[in-house]
Design an enzyme around this catalytic site. Sequence first.
Site, PDB file in Angstrom:
ATOM      1  N   HIS A 190      -4.007   6.932   1.566  1.00  0.00           N
ATOM      2  CA  HIS A 190      -4.236   5.581   1.078  1.00  0.00           C
ATOM      3  C   HIS A 190      -5.637   5.138   1.508  1.00  0.00           C
ATOM      4  O   HIS A 190      -6.063   5.398   2.635  1.00  0.00           O
ATOM      5  CB  HIS A 190      -3.169   4.647   1.641  1.00  0.00           C
ATOM      6  CG  HIS A 190      -3.463   3.211   1.383  1.00  0.00           C
ATOM      7  ND1 HIS A 190      -3.700   2.735   0.122  1.00  0.00           N
ATOM      8  CD2 HIS A 190      -3.608   2.153   2.219  1.00  0.00           C
ATOM      9  CE1 HIS A 190      -3.963   1.442   0.197  1.00  0.00           C
ATOM     10  NE2 HIS A 190      -3.906   1.063   1.455  1.00  0.00           N
ATOM     11  N   ASN A 241     -10.088  -0.980  -1.482  1.00  0.00           N
ATOM     12  CA  ASN A 241      -8.642  -0.740  -1.382  1.00  0.00           C
ATOM     13  C   ASN A 241      -7.969  -1.287  -2.636  1.00  0.00           C
ATOM     14  O   ASN A 241      -7.963  -2.496  -2.852  1.00  0.00           O
ATOM     15  CB  ASN A 241      -8.118  -1.446  -0.124  1.00  0.00           C
ATOM     16  CG  ASN A 241      -6.625  -1.248   0.087  1.00  0.00           C
ATOM     17  OD1 ASN A 241      -5.934  -0.668  -0.751  1.00  0.00           O
ATOM     18  ND2 ASN A 241      -6.125  -1.753   1.205  1.00  0.00           N
ATOM     19  N   CYS A 272       0.815  -1.227   0.000  1.00  0.00           N
ATOM     20  CA  CYS A 272       0.000   0.000   0.000  1.00  0.00           C
ATOM     21  C   CYS A 272       0.844   1.271   0.000  1.00  0.00           C
ATOM     22  O   CYS A 272       0.339   2.355  -0.313  1.00  0.00           O
ATOM     23  CB  CYS A 272      -0.961  -0.002   1.183  1.00  0.00           C
ATOM     24  SG  CYS A 272      -2.054  -1.417   1.131  1.00  0.00           S
TER      25      CYS A 272
HETATM   26  O1  UT7 Z   1      -4.085  -1.600   3.117  1.00  0.00           O
HETATM   27  C1  UT7 Z   1      -3.763  -2.744   3.818  1.00  0.00           C
HETATM   28  C2  UT7 Z   1      -3.791  -2.445   5.241  1.00  0.00           C
HETATM   29  N1  UT7 Z   1      -4.983  -2.963   5.839  1.00  0.00           N
HETATM   30  C3  UT7 Z   1      -5.680  -2.211   6.671  1.00  0.00           C
HETATM   31  O2  UT7 Z   1      -5.371  -1.067   6.843  1.00  0.00           O
HETATM   32  C4  UT7 Z   1      -6.840  -2.845   7.402  1.00  0.00           C
HETATM   33  C5  UT7 Z   1      -6.952  -2.275   8.785  1.00  0.00           C
HETATM   34  N2  UT7 Z   1      -8.021  -2.866   9.571  1.00  0.00           N
HETATM   35  C6  UT7 Z   1      -9.327  -2.712   9.261  1.00  0.00           C
HETATM   36  O3  UT7 Z   1      -9.654  -2.060   8.289  1.00  0.00           O
HETATM   37  C7  UT7 Z   1     -10.361  -3.298  10.196  1.00  0.00           C
HETATM   38  O4  UT7 Z   1      -9.702  -3.880  11.296  1.00  0.00           O
HETATM   39  C8  UT7 Z   1     -11.262  -4.378   9.529  1.00  0.00           C
HETATM   40  C9  UT7 Z   1     -12.212  -3.690   8.544  1.00  0.00           C
HETATM   41  C10 UT7 Z   1     -10.401  -5.385   8.788  1.00  0.00           C
HETATM   42  C11 UT7 Z   1     -12.091  -5.086  10.578  1.00  0.00           C
HETATM   43  O5  UT7 Z   1     -12.858  -4.171  11.316  1.00  0.00           O
HETATM   44  P1  UT7 Z   1     -12.851  -4.226  12.909  1.00  0.00           P
HETATM   45  O6  UT7 Z   1     -13.792  -3.198  13.335  1.00  0.00           O
HETATM   46  O7  UT7 Z   1     -11.436  -4.126  13.379  1.00  0.00           O
HETATM   47  O8  UT7 Z   1     -13.465  -5.658  13.210  1.00  0.00           O
HETATM   48  P2  UT7 Z   1     -12.838  -6.915  13.965  1.00  0.00           P
HETATM   49  O9  UT7 Z   1     -11.783  -7.557  13.129  1.00  0.00           O
HETATM   50  O10 UT7 Z   1     -12.477  -6.541  15.355  1.00  0.00           O
HETATM   51  O11 UT7 Z   1     -14.084  -7.863  14.002  1.00  0.00           O
HETATM   52  C12 UT7 Z   1     -15.285  -7.516  14.712  1.00  0.00           C
HETATM   53  C13 UT7 Z   1     -16.321  -8.590  14.445  1.00  0.00           C
HETATM   54  C14 UT7 Z   1     -15.794 -10.009  14.643  1.00  0.00           C
HETATM   55  O12 UT7 Z   1     -16.842 -10.791  15.167  1.00  0.00           O
HETATM   56  P3  UT7 Z   1     -16.908 -11.124  16.735  1.00  0.00           P
HETATM   57  O13 UT7 Z   1     -15.614 -11.815  17.063  1.00  0.00           O
HETATM   58  O14 UT7 Z   1     -17.036  -9.785  17.417  1.00  0.00           O
HETATM   59  O15 UT7 Z   1     -18.119 -11.992  16.836  1.00  0.00           O
HETATM   60  C15 UT7 Z   1     -15.500 -10.461  13.246  1.00  0.00           C
HETATM   61  O16 UT7 Z   1     -15.556 -11.873  13.098  1.00  0.00           O
HETATM   62  O17 UT7 Z   1     -16.749  -8.511  13.078  1.00  0.00           O
HETATM   63  C16 UT7 Z   1     -16.619  -9.805  12.479  1.00  0.00           C
HETATM   64  N3  UT7 Z   1     -16.309  -9.606  11.055  1.00  0.00           N
HETATM   65  C17 UT7 Z   1     -17.268  -9.503  10.106  1.00  0.00           C
HETATM   66  N4  UT7 Z   1     -18.595  -9.553  10.170  1.00  0.00           N
HETATM   67  C18 UT7 Z   1     -19.278  -9.409   9.001  1.00  0.00           C
HETATM   68  C19 UT7 Z   1     -15.097  -9.504  10.474  1.00  0.00           C
HETATM   69  N5  UT7 Z   1     -15.241  -9.335   9.154  1.00  0.00           N
HETATM   70  C20 UT7 Z   1     -16.577  -9.328   8.888  1.00  0.00           C
HETATM   71  C21 UT7 Z   1     -17.323  -9.173   7.715  1.00  0.00           C
HETATM   72  N6  UT7 Z   1     -18.669  -9.223   7.814  1.00  0.00           N
HETATM   73  N7  UT7 Z   1     -16.765  -8.977   6.501  1.00  0.00           N
END
Ligand code: UT7
Length: 354
Positions: A281, A311, A113
């Site tokens: 980004h 992205n 990225c």
């Molecule tokens: O350019 C490359 C660099 N990458 C990034 O910059 C990504 C940085 N991180 C993020 O953008 C965020 O962390 C994510 C969008 C990937 C995830 O969002 P989050 O608010 O950090 O969610 P989380 O990973 O803490 O997950 C929260 C909940 C989990 O469920 P439980 O354990 O609370 O029951 C996940 O399993 O959301 C669940 N979850 C989803 N639910 C529906 C994770 N992905 C999904 C999904 N749809 N696609």
Amino acid sequence: MTRAVIVGSGSEIAPTRVTNAQMARIMDTSDEWIRERSGVEARHFATPEIATSDLGVAAAEKALAAAGVAKAEVDLVVFATMTPDHYFPGCGTLLQHKLGLRTVPCFDIRQQCSGFLYGLQLADAHVRSGLAKTVLLVGAEVHIGFMPWTRENYAYALGTSDVPPTKEEWDWNSRFRHLVVLFGDAGAAVVLRAAEDGERGVLDHELHGAGADYEKLYVPGTGFKHRPYTDPEQFKRGDHIPVMDGRHVFKMATTSMVEVARSVLQKNGVAPDQLKLVLMHQANQRINEYCAKALGLREEQVPHNIHKYGNTTAATIPLLWDECTRDGRLRPGDLVLMVAFGAGMTWGASLVRA
Ligand code: UT7
């Protein structure tokens, strides 16, 4: 003093638009979750005959036309991608050949990225040192090869098949849901030219790289740490698909992007309100909202397109540059800060007068 001025840009979006609702047909996710957590509403994916170099070539053609620069004038190619057409060679020489450029040096940048900003510093250094006068800098990605679903599942998502995923396929796709909903395919390019003694051009950069946390965002398989470097077992485990600790990356991205942006602004005596635009980004709209607030930026200073394209890794910043140039938000003479964070980990910021 010689400076590298961005004199033209172009972009190419992959043809197949896939909405969040379509993604939710083949895995356990929802439009609401994706929108709220990331800001993504849709992404575009490449069709099978389109590779990363093709998106790069299409974007480069448009950038050269916008710049009014002939192909024969290009004396350096820099191509940033984490999804090259082949393991080797990189996309730089493929683009040289497809565009019909002279046999100029072609660099391949793989800082994910942050790839465009790493490429920008390399291009700028060549121009300042007199090694190059006209540089084609490209960022392009085709992420669809990372996607876990079968061809049949994809057809069901798009509505061209009536066969839904099996329970096993649904669970497999859902295992990667936090990652796969974020990405999309596109290419974007800029042309940089040497200019003497003007105000315009690339003014300063600050780049960083730190490998301590690389396993928080990486592809565990298909690398030469394995012998052979790829095999069916890796594929069955899903090791060809990136691993991402989203929360960890989110925290690192917000901290690093704010720090590096502040540092470049301070070094150059620029206050945030003097910036016309800050091109961040596009990994997550929430990351960028956090950074914009911490830096004290107004909403109109921070354009975004993650809702339309997701992205697009190395393409996000030149894609924003191109969109803002075409719709008049960015004009010659405007002061612009570009900021990125990506796998590696790598991050940086560049200050440019358009
Ligand atoms: O350019 C490359 C660099 N990458 C990034 O910059 C990504 C940085 N991180 C993020 O953008 C965020 O962390 C994510 C969008 C990937 C995830 O969002 P989050 O608010 O950090 O969610 P989380 O990973 O803490 O997950 C929260 C909940 C989990 O469920 P439980 O354990 O609370 O029951 C996940 O399993 O959301 C669940 N979850 C989803 N639910 C529906 C994770 N992905 C999904 C999904 N749809 N696609």
